[in-house]
Design an enzyme around this catalytic site. Sequence first.
Site, PDB file in Angstrom:
ATOM      1  N   TYR A   1      -1.599  -0.502  10.311  1.00  0.00           N
ATOM      2  CA  TYR A   1      -1.772  -1.040   8.947  1.00  0.00           C
ATOM      3  C   TYR A   1      -0.626  -0.578   8.045  1.00  0.00           C
ATOM      4  O   TYR A   1      -0.025  -1.373   7.322  1.00  0.00           O
ATOM      5  CB  TYR A   1      -3.120  -0.552   8.404  1.00  0.00           C
ATOM      6  CG  TYR A   1      -3.357  -0.759   6.931  1.00  0.00           C
ATOM      7  CD1 TYR A   1      -3.817  -1.973   6.432  1.00  0.00           C
ATOM      8  CD2 TYR A   1      -3.121   0.284   6.016  1.00  0.00           C
ATOM      9  CE1 TYR A   1      -4.038  -2.156   5.078  1.00  0.00           C
ATOM     10  CE2 TYR A   1      -3.351   0.106   4.664  1.00  0.00           C
ATOM     11  CZ  TYR A   1      -3.804  -1.113   4.203  1.00  0.00           C
ATOM     12  OH  TYR A   1      -4.022  -1.287   2.852  1.00  0.00           O
TER      13      TYR A   1
ATOM     14  N   SER B   1       0.852  -1.193   0.000  1.00  0.00           N
ATOM     15  CA  SER B   1       0.000   0.000   0.000  1.00  0.00           C
ATOM     16  C   SER B   1       0.881   1.234   0.000  1.00  0.00           C
ATOM     17  O   SER B   1       1.984   1.222   0.565  1.00  0.00           O
ATOM     18  CB  SER B   1      -0.881   0.009   1.262  1.00  0.00           C
ATOM     19  OG  SER B   1      -1.548   1.245   1.372  1.00  0.00           O
TER      20      SER B   1
HETATM   21  P1  NAP Z   1     -11.597  -5.688   0.608  1.00  0.00           P
HETATM   22  O1  NAP Z   1     -12.484  -5.098  -0.435  1.00  0.00           O
HETATM   23  O2  NAP Z   1     -11.868  -5.400   2.052  1.00  0.00           O
HETATM   24  O3  NAP Z   1     -11.555  -7.272   0.387  1.00  0.00           O
HETATM   25  C1  NAP Z   1     -10.819  -8.037   1.283  1.00  0.00           C
HETATM   26  C2  NAP Z   1     -10.685  -9.454   0.777  1.00  0.00           C
HETATM   27  O4  NAP Z   1      -9.775 -10.138   1.656  1.00  0.00           O
HETATM   28  C3  NAP Z   1     -11.971 -10.223   0.804  1.00  0.00           C
HETATM   29  O5  NAP Z   1     -11.951 -11.154  -0.251  1.00  0.00           O
HETATM   30  C4  NAP Z   1     -11.918 -10.942   2.161  1.00  0.00           C
HETATM   31  O6  NAP Z   1     -12.635 -12.169   2.189  1.00  0.00           O
HETATM   32  C5  NAP Z   1     -10.443 -11.238   2.245  1.00  0.00           C
HETATM   33  N1  NAP Z   1      -9.954 -11.406   3.600  1.00  0.00           N
HETATM   34  C6  NAP Z   1     -10.042 -10.547   4.637  1.00  0.00           C
HETATM   35  N2  NAP Z   1      -9.482 -11.079   5.733  1.00  0.00           N
HETATM   36  C7  NAP Z   1      -9.045 -12.309   5.371  1.00  0.00           C
HETATM   37  C8  NAP Z   1      -8.410 -13.360   6.076  1.00  0.00           C
HETATM   38  N3  NAP Z   1      -8.131 -13.262   7.383  1.00  0.00           N
HETATM   39  N4  NAP Z   1      -8.125 -14.494   5.399  1.00  0.00           N
HETATM   40  C9  NAP Z   1      -8.428 -14.616   4.085  1.00  0.00           C
HETATM   41  N5  NAP Z   1      -9.028 -13.656   3.370  1.00  0.00           N
HETATM   42  C10 NAP Z   1      -9.338 -12.521   4.020  1.00  0.00           C
HETATM   43  O7  NAP Z   1     -10.076  -5.269   0.382  1.00  0.00           O
HETATM   44  P2  NAP Z   1      -9.332  -4.552  -0.865  1.00  0.00           P
HETATM   45  O8  NAP Z   1      -9.523  -3.094  -0.747  1.00  0.00           O
HETATM   46  O9  NAP Z   1      -9.648  -5.245  -2.135  1.00  0.00           O
HETATM   47  O10 NAP Z   1      -7.803  -4.820  -0.442  1.00  0.00           O
HETATM   48  C11 NAP Z   1      -7.029  -5.860  -0.988  1.00  0.00           C
HETATM   49  C12 NAP Z   1      -5.584  -5.579  -0.664  1.00  0.00           C
HETATM   50  O11 NAP Z   1      -5.219  -4.304  -1.190  1.00  0.00           O
HETATM   51  C13 NAP Z   1      -5.269  -5.520   0.837  1.00  0.00           C
HETATM   52  O12 NAP Z   1      -4.028  -6.106   1.107  1.00  0.00           O
HETATM   53  C14 NAP Z   1      -5.224  -4.030   1.110  1.00  0.00           C
HETATM   54  O13 NAP Z   1      -4.405  -3.735   2.223  1.00  0.00           O
HETATM   55  C15 NAP Z   1      -4.613  -3.535  -0.186  1.00  0.00           C
HETATM   56  N6  NAP Z   1      -4.857  -2.112  -0.433  1.00  0.00           N
HETATM   57  C16 NAP Z   1      -6.122  -1.642  -0.616  1.00  0.00           C
HETATM   58  C17 NAP Z   1      -6.307  -0.277  -0.831  1.00  0.00           C
HETATM   59  C18 NAP Z   1      -7.667   0.316  -1.032  1.00  0.00           C
HETATM   60  O14 NAP Z   1      -7.768   1.566  -1.011  1.00  0.00           O
HETATM   61  N7  NAP Z   1      -8.697  -0.472  -1.234  1.00  0.00           N
HETATM   62  C19 NAP Z   1      -5.200   0.585  -0.845  1.00  0.00           C
HETATM   63  C20 NAP Z   1      -3.937   0.062  -0.644  1.00  0.00           C
HETATM   64  C21 NAP Z   1      -3.774  -1.291  -0.440  1.00  0.00           C
HETATM   65  P3  NAP Z   1     -14.209 -12.254   2.643  1.00  0.00           P
HETATM   66  O15 NAP Z   1     -14.998 -11.705   1.478  1.00  0.00           O
HETATM   67  O16 NAP Z   1     -14.459 -13.696   2.876  1.00  0.00           O
HETATM   68  O17 NAP Z   1     -14.364 -11.388   3.867  1.00  0.00           O
END
Ligand code: NAP
Length: 248
Positions: free
Chosen positions: A157, A143
């Site tokens: 985080y 991130s």
């Molecule tokens: P999201 O929409 O919250 O989706 C999270 C996903 O991770 C879901 O599929 C969830 O599964 C799964 N998950 C959560 N906890 C888990 C666990 N303990 N074991 C296995 N799976 C788990 O997240 P996102 O925004 O797509 O983020 C994905 C990645 O990008 C993360 O690493 C996040 O830190 C990074 N990121 C995101 C952003 C942003 O702005 N969105 C920015 C920078 C980095 P369930 O559906 O079963 O709950």
Amino acid sequence: MQKVMLVTGASRGIGAATAILAAQRGYAVCVNYKENASAAGEVVGRIEAAGGRAIAVRADMADESQILSLFSTIDEHFGRLDGLVNNAGILERQMRVRDMDSARLRRILEVNVVAVFTCCREAVGRMSTREGGQGGVIVNVSSMAARLGSPGEYVDYAASKGAVDTLTIGLAREVADEGIRVNAVRPGVIDTEIHASGGEPGRVERVKNSVPLRRGGTAGEVAGAILWFFTSEAAYSTGAFLDVSGGR
Ligand code: NAP
């Protein structure tokens, strides 16, 4: 033979977009999720409807035994592993470091750091040419928070993503001569449900004007960057970082 990719946390958001794009690029995909079986099933359904191959496997990244059985399921079902996207990541309610208790810190580090190490270890054991594997590619989803620190929101985080960046550099150098490239993508503010976990579902709208491109990014835009590392164009890139942050 069809290549196989594991995408952790692939039922929603960036992981789901990555799984779908990987399938379009010819990978058989293991769609990992924690609890949202119907969302994971929808991702698999979309892949299969387009003629691709995928399975959904439940495994909580906070539990090493579940990670080990996830990899065993891939062994049994596909018999090989060529790519790993360490995408699953969590954050918790926005607060100052002063108010964070150690239970929270452990939850964040368990999923965002320990599980990424564990998945890397299991993937390297299967991909390394030193251990009879055929090589492979690992992409860690870090991130921009690793560089910005996320003050007043979630420094825990941000620090966990700093650890992911250092892991990426170290592991990339450690396994470079074993046929494995390790890289990271650093998303900025992306429009997914993760912001609701921080207690602010509308966060993208609030901060978008601080982004030079004046908007949040999409999960698909991050998926495209992740998949680039799996192409032959990225053959000389390891230990590299691709920021997908609209200039932020
Ligand atoms: P999201 O929409 O919250 O989706 C999270 C996903 O991770 C879901 O599929 C969830 O599964 C799964 N998950 C959560 N906890 C888990 C666990 N303990 N074991 C296995 N799976 C788990 O997240 P996102 O925004 O797509 O983020 C994905 C990645 O990008 C993360 O690493 C996040 O830190 C990074 N990121 C995101 C952003 C942003 O702005 N969105 C920015 C920078 C980095 P369930 O559906 O079963 O709950």
